[in-house]
Scaffold this motif. Structure first.
Motif, short mmCIF file in Angstrom:
data_model
loop_
_atom_site.label_atom_id
_atom_site.label_comp_id
_atom_site.label_asym_id
_atom_site.label_seq_id
_atom_site.Cartn_x
_atom_site.Cartn_y
_atom_site.Cartn_z
N VAL A 81 0.84 -1.19 0.00
CA VAL A 81 0.00 0.00 0.00
C VAL A 81 0.89 1.25 0.00
CG1 VAL A 81 -1.73 1.32 1.27
CG2 VAL A 81 -1.88 -1.18 1.19
N LEU A 82 0.57 2.19 -0.88
CA LEU A 82 1.32 3.43 -0.97
C LEU A 82 0.72 4.52 -0.10
CD1 LEU A 82 1.82 3.57 -4.85
CD2 LEU A 82 3.53 2.95 -3.14
N ARG A 83 -0.61 4.67 -0.13
CA ARG A 83 -1.25 5.78 0.57
C ARG A 83 -2.76 5.66 0.43
NH1 ARG A 83 0.70 7.63 -4.24
NH2 ARG A 83 -0.84 8.43 -5.72
N MET A 84 -3.49 6.47 1.19
CA MET A 84 -4.91 6.65 0.95
C MET A 84 -5.07 7.45 -0.34
SD MET A 84 -7.90 8.40 3.27
CE MET A 84 -7.86 7.08 4.48
N GLY A 85 -5.77 6.87 -1.30
CA GLY A 85 -5.92 7.52 -2.59
C GLY A 85 -7.17 8.37 -2.72
N HIS A 127 -8.40 12.08 -9.03
CA HIS A 127 -9.19 12.64 -7.94
C HIS A 127 -8.76 12.03 -6.61
CE1 HIS A 127 -11.52 9.01 -9.19
NE2 HIS A 127 -11.64 8.85 -7.88
N SER A 128 -9.10 12.72 -5.55
CA SER A 128 -8.89 12.18 -4.20
C SER A 128 -10.15 12.30 -3.34
CB SER A 128 -7.73 12.90 -3.51
OG SER A 128 -8.00 14.30 -3.38
N VAL A 129 -11.11 13.08 -3.79
CA VAL A 129 -12.38 13.23 -3.07
C VAL A 129 -13.52 13.00 -4.06
CG1 VAL A 129 -13.90 14.79 -1.80
CG2 VAL A 129 -11.43 14.82 -1.36
N VAL A 130 -14.43 12.11 -3.68
CA VAL A 130 -15.64 11.87 -4.46
C VAL A 130 -16.83 12.22 -3.57
CG1 VAL A 130 -16.99 10.19 -5.77
CG2 VAL A 130 -14.49 9.97 -5.65
N LEU A 131 -17.72 13.05 -4.08
CA LEU A 131 -18.91 13.47 -3.34
C LEU A 131 -20.14 12.94 -4.06
CD1 LEU A 131 -17.91 17.20 -2.74
CD2 LEU A 131 -17.51 15.25 -1.21
N LYS A 153 -4.23 3.08 -2.70
CA LYS A 153 -3.47 2.72 -3.90
C LYS A 153 -2.30 1.83 -3.51
CE LYS A 153 -1.60 4.77 -8.11
NZ LYS A 153 -1.27 6.05 -8.81
N VAL A 154 -2.11 0.74 -4.28
CA VAL A 154 -0.99 -0.16 -4.05
C VAL A 154 0.04 0.03 -5.16
CG1 VAL A 154 -2.50 -1.81 -2.87
CG2 VAL A 154 -1.98 -2.12 -5.31
#
Length: 304
Positions: free
Chosen positions: A3-7, A50-54, A67-68
């Motif tokens: 895992v790299l980070r919260m995407g 994107h990083s935020v979906v509403l 994201k891996v």
């Protein structure tokens, strides 16, 4: 690499137009796409689409994306999550806009996490060739990137085990009932790299969101963000102030639907080989809000 980070955070909102004003005009995220009652945003220093979906309809979080590094990681994590006892399903490329294939995991807390290995790249606002340090025409707070989230779970110990054993996270800090090795965990701050936390988990009802946060560069940026929230009549929960836990500087506030956001700066560089910092309940107020050493009831009770 794993895992790299919260995407991305995929959140629900009651009024998409008001949410677009909040995340676009006040937070300064860049609008990427609006379709079918859903809006996509990115920070100016984020590469991916994107990083935020509403999504219009309700409140709270629908799912998180992590994201891996490599497509091969997907199968490895699928096997681990299945053996851990989680419900796991495959997702195809395109099920999420501009996101690759991957897996969808229902956590013990009933939150949904998606693991993916690729997303369409749009690039940052300053580019890769002799870039400026920030875009000249930032809007509002001008948040560079999504940083972390805090969720609640009935069994924090089990959730910490999931992130450690399945996804290779490690705890940077922990709130426990005592300093004993077998003490019950009340809250945990987990990271997969060198940031102080990518995800945090607090004891509480399953499937709830406490907040998701955006990184800012400095204390002065936090203060400026507070001024802009006052200008835009954004309901502030707590701050500007500092955490004892993570050492971060912070403001907590609410979007128009009641989802709590945070702007966060500072903290420290974490390493997997460092000891985990442990806090005990008698020092909770100092840990949460280092300066005032007070925690209001709304801060723990207001969840979406």
């Amino acid at each position: 690499m794993g895992v790299l980070r919260m995407g991305y955070v995929h959140a629900r909102v009651t009024d998409l137009e008001k949410a677009k004003q909040h995340y676009g005009d006040t937070m300064g995220l860049y609008p990427v796409l609006v379709e079918d009652g859903t809006a996509y945003f990115k920070g100016w220093d984020e590469w991916d689409h994107h990083s935020v979906v509403l999504e219009e309809g309700g409140v709270g979080v629908a799912k998180f994306g992590f994201k891996v590094a490599d497509p091969a990681d997907i199968e490895r994590f699928e096997d681990r999550a299945t053996r851990f006892g989680c419900a796991v399903s495959r997702m195809s490329a395109g099920e999420n806009r501009e996101v690759s294939d991957g897996i969808r995991i229902v956590l013990p807390s009933e939150h949904v996490v998606e693991l993916y290995h690729d997303m369409t790249v749009l690039g940052t606002e300053v580019g890769t060739h002799n870039p400026e340090v920030f875009p000249r025409h930032l809007v509002g707070i001008g948040a560079p990137r999504l940083d972390h989230a805090l969720i609640t779970a009935e069994d924090v110990n089990l959730m910490e085990r999931f992130f450690r054993e399945v996804l290779d996270f490690y705890p940077s800090e922990r709130l426990a009932t005592s300093l004993d090795a077998d003490a019950d965990c009340i809250a945990t701050w987990l990271t997969v790299g060198n940031t102080v936390h990518d995800i945090a988990i607090l004891k509480g009802p399953n499937a709830k969101l406490h907040h998701f946060a955006f990184e800012l560069s400095s204390w002065s940026d936090i203060l400026r963000a507070g001024d802009l929230m006052a200008m835009d009549d954004v309901p502030v929960d707590v701050g500007p102030t500092r955490h004892g836990i993570t050492r971060g500087q912070t403001i907590y506030f609410f979007d128009p639907s009641g989802n709590r956001n945070e702007v966060f700066s500072g903290g420290y560089v974490a390493y997997p080989d460092r000891p985990c910092v442990t806090w005990t309940p008698d020092q909770l107020e100092k840990g949460v809000f280092y300066i005032s050493r007070e925690v209001n009831d709304r801060f723990t009770a207001a969840l979406t």
